[in-house]
Design an enzyme around this catalytic site. Structure first.
Site, short mmCIF file in Angstrom:
data_model
loop_
_atom_site.label_atom_id
_atom_site.label_comp_id
_atom_site.label_asym_id
_atom_site.label_seq_id
_atom_site.Cartn_x
_atom_site.Cartn_y
_atom_site.Cartn_z
N ASP A 1 0.83 -1.21 0.00
CA ASP A 1 0.00 0.00 0.00
C ASP A 1 0.87 1.26 0.00
OD1 ASP A 1 -2.34 1.50 0.19
OD2 ASP A 1 -2.51 1.26 2.36
N SER B 1 -3.02 -9.86 2.23
CA SER B 1 -3.09 -10.27 3.66
C SER B 1 -1.89 -11.05 4.20
CB SER B 1 -4.36 -11.06 3.98
OG SER B 1 -5.49 -10.21 4.08
P1 ADP Z 1 -1.32 -6.96 4.09
O1 ADP Z 1 -1.51 -5.84 5.09
O2 ADP Z 1 -2.56 -7.22 3.26
O3 ADP Z 1 -0.74 -8.17 4.69
P2 ADP Z 1 1.30 -6.13 3.00
O4 ADP Z 1 1.55 -5.00 2.08
O5 ADP Z 1 1.87 -6.08 4.35
O6 ADP Z 1 -0.31 -6.34 3.01
O7 ADP Z 1 1.82 -7.46 2.32
C1 ADP Z 1 1.17 -8.12 1.25
C2 ADP Z 1 2.23 -8.71 0.31
O8 ADP Z 1 2.70 -7.63 -0.55
C3 ADP Z 1 3.47 -9.26 0.98
O9 ADP Z 1 3.83 -10.48 0.36
C4 ADP Z 1 4.53 -8.18 0.73
O10 ADP Z 1 5.83 -8.73 0.68
C5 ADP Z 1 4.09 -7.74 -0.64
N1 ADP Z 1 4.64 -6.45 -1.14
C6 ADP Z 1 5.21 -5.42 -0.48
N2 ADP Z 1 5.60 -4.45 -1.34
C7 ADP Z 1 5.27 -4.89 -2.59
C8 ADP Z 1 5.43 -4.40 -3.92
N3 ADP Z 1 5.99 -3.21 -4.15
N4 ADP Z 1 4.98 -5.15 -4.97
C9 ADP Z 1 4.39 -6.36 -4.75
N5 ADP Z 1 4.21 -6.87 -3.54
C10 ADP Z 1 4.65 -6.18 -2.47
#
Ligand code: ADP
Length: 162
Positions: free
Chosen positions: A34, A117
């Site tokens: 995000d 998630s």
């Molecule tokens: P949530 O709060 O839904 O768990 P997160 O952002 O913490 O969401 O993590 C969801 C997934 O997105 C994780 O596998 C994380 O490593 C991944 N993630 C983080 N940054 C990026 C990015 N720039 N592109 C794709 N995936 C990402």
């Protein structure tokens, strides 16, 4: 049936029709994917998100992509994992399904998902992969879906299920 492929990388660089954001129910920029999407899309994204008045868990809402290569962003709020008995599987399935519905409504042909998630929200990776893959594969639409695994562990977990 939606077609599904897997890559490892940064979803903010995906140059297709739509990317999905693993957002929060307030649609106020957070950490993880995000935060990366908000930084890459620019400050207009925050203004657009505020106008949507939040997003209940499992639902999905759309904004433009602003400075991103993708045309639109589909924001979905994943469930926070507790112990699996709080409808987490159903809510996670809803995230994928409702995001795919928004993609179709917005005439998308290509859409990229992060692993919803399984970061800060703590959903067990193997369980989440099963849900993601089966929900996308069973979705009735002509869509090219790309799962974008950020890290090696996520990539391997998806590879196993696919
Ligand atoms: P949530 O709060 O839904 O768990 P997160 O952002 O913490 O969401 O993590 C969801 C997934 O997105 C994780 O596998 C994380 O490593 C991944 N993630 C983080 N940054 C990026 C990015 N720039 N592109 C794709 N995936 C990402």
């Amino acid at each position: 049936m939606a077609d599904l492929k897997l890559i490892q990388g940064d979803i903010t660089q995906f140059s297709g029709d739509a990317i999905v954001n693993a957002a929060n129910t307030g649609l106020v920029g957070g950490g993880g994917v995000d935060g990366a999407i908000h930084r890459a899309a620019g400050p207009e994204l925050d203004i657009a998100c505020r106008k949507l008045h939040g997003c209940p868990t499992g639902e999905a809402k759309v904004t433009p992509g602003f400075n991103l290569p993708a045309h639109i962003i589909i924001h979905t709020a994943g469930p926070i994992w507790r112990d699996g008995s709080f409808e987490e599987p159903k809510l996670l399935r809803n995230c994928y399904e409702n995001s795919l519905k928004r993609a179709v409504e917005n005439h998308c042909q290509t859409v990229a998902f992060p692993s919803i998630s399984t970061g800060i929200y703590g959903y067990p990776l193997d369980k989440a992969c099963e849900i993601a893959v089966s929900t996308i594969r069973h979705f009735e639409a002509t869509l090219q879906v790309t799962m974008v695994a950020f890290d090696e562990g996520t990539y391997r977990a998806f590879e196993k299920v696919m």
